[in-house]
Design an enzyme around this catalytic site. Structure first.
Site, PDB file in Angstrom:
ATOM      1  N   HIS A 156       1.175  -1.899  -4.189  1.00  0.00           N
ATOM      2  CA  HIS A 156       0.723  -1.959  -2.792  1.00  0.00           C
ATOM      3  C   HIS A 156      -0.726  -2.442  -2.718  1.00  0.00           C
ATOM      4  O   HIS A 156      -1.593  -1.795  -2.115  1.00  0.00           O
ATOM      5  CB  HIS A 156       0.865  -0.604  -2.115  1.00  0.00           C
ATOM      6  N   ILE A 157      -0.983  -3.594  -3.306  1.00  0.00           N
ATOM      7  CA  ILE A 157      -2.346  -4.119  -3.377  1.00  0.00           C
ATOM      8  C   ILE A 157      -2.498  -5.412  -2.576  1.00  0.00           C
ATOM      9  O   ILE A 157      -3.480  -6.140  -2.748  1.00  0.00           O
ATOM     10  CB  ILE A 157      -2.769  -4.381  -4.836  1.00  0.00           C
ATOM     11  N   GLU A 209       6.253   5.609  -2.626  1.00  0.00           N
ATOM     12  CA  GLU A 209       5.123   5.195  -3.450  1.00  0.00           C
ATOM     13  C   GLU A 209       4.355   6.417  -3.933  1.00  0.00           C
ATOM     14  O   GLU A 209       4.183   7.383  -3.181  1.00  0.00           O
ATOM     15  CB  GLU A 209       4.196   4.270  -2.654  1.00  0.00           C
ATOM     16  N   ASP A 231       5.555  -5.691  -3.401  1.00  0.00           N
ATOM     17  CA  ASP A 231       4.269  -4.980  -3.357  1.00  0.00           C
ATOM     18  C   ASP A 231       4.380  -3.624  -2.672  1.00  0.00           C
ATOM     19  O   ASP A 231       3.465  -2.809  -2.762  1.00  0.00           O
ATOM     20  CB  ASP A 231       3.238  -5.846  -2.626  1.00  0.00           C
ATOM     21  N   ILE A 272      -0.325 -12.307   9.517  1.00  0.00           N
ATOM     22  CA  ILE A 272      -0.161 -12.751   8.136  1.00  0.00           C
ATOM     23  C   ILE A 272       0.810 -13.926   8.069  1.00  0.00           C
ATOM     24  O   ILE A 272       0.549 -14.931   7.397  1.00  0.00           O
ATOM     25  CB  ILE A 272       0.327 -11.586   7.252  1.00  0.00           C
TER      26      ILE A 272
END
Length: 634
Positions: A517-518, A494, A489, A387
């Site tokens: 968390h998308i 969570e 994010d 990433i």
């Protein structure tokens, strides 16, 4: 299991929806009714009649008469029907054509269908024409199909029972079929067992009466310890998929013939420990934790798929100790995360979030104050993996200066500059984006000290792992103005489902974008992951390949051809390969190929051998000291 030797055993097999995937008269209707405006309506009527007959709701005579009347078929339609049916032989029958040919003396096709199309299909797989018992069509002078030979017992109710009495087979009889008329043979006492065949269609009323459910011919052969093309029926392999794994993954596993269970949310430790019993393949995303306690209850678990990038939610060491390879999707959602990061950087540095919130309150604040371009700004990337590197390229294309820090020496792309220390990167950057892995050592990697090193008014993003950032320290940095804009994010805790409230100190702070968390949650990314991860899992299950595993010695294996493949997972201690080969030598077994890969703890030996060997060989291989798991593929 068979109670008599094979020479005294007979297999009675239905044709429509058993030997083939379809009902032949339905297909004949598609051919004979082509071009008619009412074609779809008539075909629907034919299928309804077929289903009612198979379920025992209509007599066979009624079912045949009504369907033949609707078909409007001609002798000339039959070649096209046969050609189509040749492509519709059930997958498991095609796989096991060797069994059908080798045991042709003991196999009978008994069907209420018609010889004209059955004989060409079944004889192509080695079954004797003389062992085909079915109806025959009657034609008028123009060749139109007008009925069937009513003298044939198979044209009447309980016709299969009458035929079986006439055959007087002396031995054990096993019936494989999908319809009520197949069950009637068992009901009459003329068969030892009735196997409800469900590979193509499942009729609940028929299944309820069966001695055994056979999702495939492999299952029947396995249940009776007969020679087969597969070492283990795929219908017995159970897959558990959690957390809304993409439907494409479900389709791929079901297409393979596996039994798939789907649960929408994550499971806690106790729930997963219970659910994982009997499961062969586990598929999860980021919220489900696979702990040693869970693995203690995983009595059949063969492999785990993480439908995401990270695997810190899985105890990889414990998996390795139990011979369970873990696969993830390291690249499939990279672009999605990068695009979210770029979008948030622009939104935050332009102060769009604050202005948007004011607009919703009726406040028109048209001003350029604290609104900047990204061009010329210094982007600092903490972590320069898949990433980080792609974000680096996209950011440079927008005119940003890119700096990065990674504990591993990485080659920079474009004009990106590597920083010697994390402190150096924090001090130079206008925008900081985290893209590190989830190892425990990274907990609170960014805390009060690190925020203190950053520029005043920095833009800060975390789209990697929740535990990497000390949230209270981030809150203080936001309130003090040290951090001007934030995009988060991922979080230390969570919610497990969408119904659970999200509670966090970052809520309602200014110029803060919070997302659930998308980062990788786009249709494209989830579809990519949904196909990539099952591909790796299926390669391991079907072929033994571990290429791409995050915790296992990686082996990319050739396809298995005309051999049996023995997969031996063991603790990496000296002498294991020697012991295995001594067993092969003792039994005079020809090795066609052998592959070995080890890491510090695990050894993985794959041996392809000739098919002729005693069962004692397998038992001896399983008993080798330090064996963790042994598996046989063919």
């Amino acid at each position: 299991m068979l109670t008599k030797p094979l020479e005294q055993t007979y297999f009675i097999i239905d044709f429509d929806s058993t030997f083939t995937k379809v009902e032949a008269l339905d297909v004949l209707g598609e051919i004979s009714l082509a071009g008619r405006l009412d074609r779809d309506d008539v075909l629907s009527q034919i299928r309804t009649i077929t289903d009612r007959g198979m379920a025992g709701e209509l007599s066979l005579a009624q079912s045949l008469e009504q369907r033949l009347t609707l078909l409007n078929a001609h002798r000339d339609h039959l070649p096209a029907l046969v050609e189509t049916l040749m492509t519709k032989v059930s997958d498991s029958f095609q796989r096991n054509h060797a069994f059908l040919a080798e045991n042709a003396d003991h196999i009978y096709i008994v069907s209420s269908g018609f010889k004209e199309f059955i004989v060409p299909i079944v004889t192509s797989l080695g079954i004797r024409e003389s062992h085909v018992f079915a109806n025959t069509f009657e034609y008028d002078e123009q060749g139109n199909i007008v009925g069937c030979d009513c003298e044939n017992p198979l044209a009447s109710d309980k016709g299969k029972v009458k035929l079986m009495r006439d055959l007087q087979l002396d031995g054990d009889v096993y019936v494989i079929g999908d319809g009520y008329t197949d069950y009637e043979i068992r009901e009459s006492g003329l068969a030892n067992k009735f196997y409800a065949f469900t590979e193509n269609v499942l009729r609940p009323s028929v299944v309820a009466m069966a001695d055994h459910i056979a999702p495939s011919l492999d299952e029947f052969l396995y249940d009776n310890r007969l020679s087969r093309s597969q070492s283990y029926p795929k219908s017995r392999i159970k897959v558990l998929l959690l957390e809304n794994v993409h439907p494409v993954a479900v389709h791929l596993f079901e297409q393979e013939g596996f039994s798939v269970e789907i649960r929408k949310g994550a499971l806690d430790e106790a729930e997963l420990a219970e659910a994982i019993k009997g499961v062969h393949i586990l598929g999860i995303r980021s919220k489900t934790n696979v702990t040693p306690y869970v693995l203690e209850h995983a009595d059949k678990l063969m492999t785990i798929g993480a439908f995401c990038i990270g695997t810190n939610q899985i105890d990889l060491t414990a998996c390795s100790e139990r011979g369970i390879p873990v696969f993830n999707a390291p690249y499939s959602n990279t672009r999605s995360v990068v695009e979210l990061a770029i979008g948030e950087i622009i939104m935050l540095i332009r102060n769009v979030v604050t202005k948007s919130n004011k607009m919703h309150s009726g406040n028109w604040d048209k001003s350029a104050t604290n609104s900047f371009e990204v061009r010329g700004k210094k982007l600092g990337l903490v972590g320069y993996g898949n990433i980080g590197t792609q974000l680096s390229v996209v950011a440079e294309a927008l005119g940003m200066e890119v700096y990065f820090y990674d504990v591993v020496d990485k080659l920079s792309l474009g004009n990106a500059r590597k920083c010697k220390t994390l402190d150096d990167l924090l001090a130079v950057s206008d925008i900081i984006s985290l893209h590190t892995d989830g190892r425990k050592e990274n907990k609170n990697l960014i805390g009060a000290r690190e925020f203190g090193l950053m520029k005043q008014g920095v833009i800060f993003l975390n789209l990697s792992r929740g535990h990497i950032v000390d949230i209270p320290a981030l809150v203080d940095a936001i309130k003090s103005g040290k951090v001007y804009g934030t995009g988060i994010d991922v979080f230390p805790y969570e919610p497990k489902t969408n119904n659970e409230e999200f509670i966090n100190e970052l809520r309602n702070l200014p110029n803060v974008i919070l997302t659930p968390h998308i980062g990788g949650s786009t249709e494209e990314a989830q579809a990519n992951i949904g196909s990539f991860v099952p591909g790796k899992l299926l390669e391991y299950i079907n072929n033994g390949s571990t290429y791409g595993s995050v915790n296992f010695p990686e082996l990319q294996l050739p396809l298995l051809k005309a051999s049996h493949r023995l997969l031996h997972i063991h603790r990496n201690v000296p002498g294991i390969l020697s012991q295995l080969n001594q067993i092969f030598a003792k039994h005079h077994i020809n090795i066609k190929g052998q592959y070995l890969k080890t890491d510090e703890n695990i050894g993985y030996v794959i041996t392809d051998i000739a098919k002729e060997y005693d069962d004692d060989v397998v038992a001896e291989l399983r008993d080798v000291d330090n064996t963790i798991k042994f598996r046989l593929l063919y």
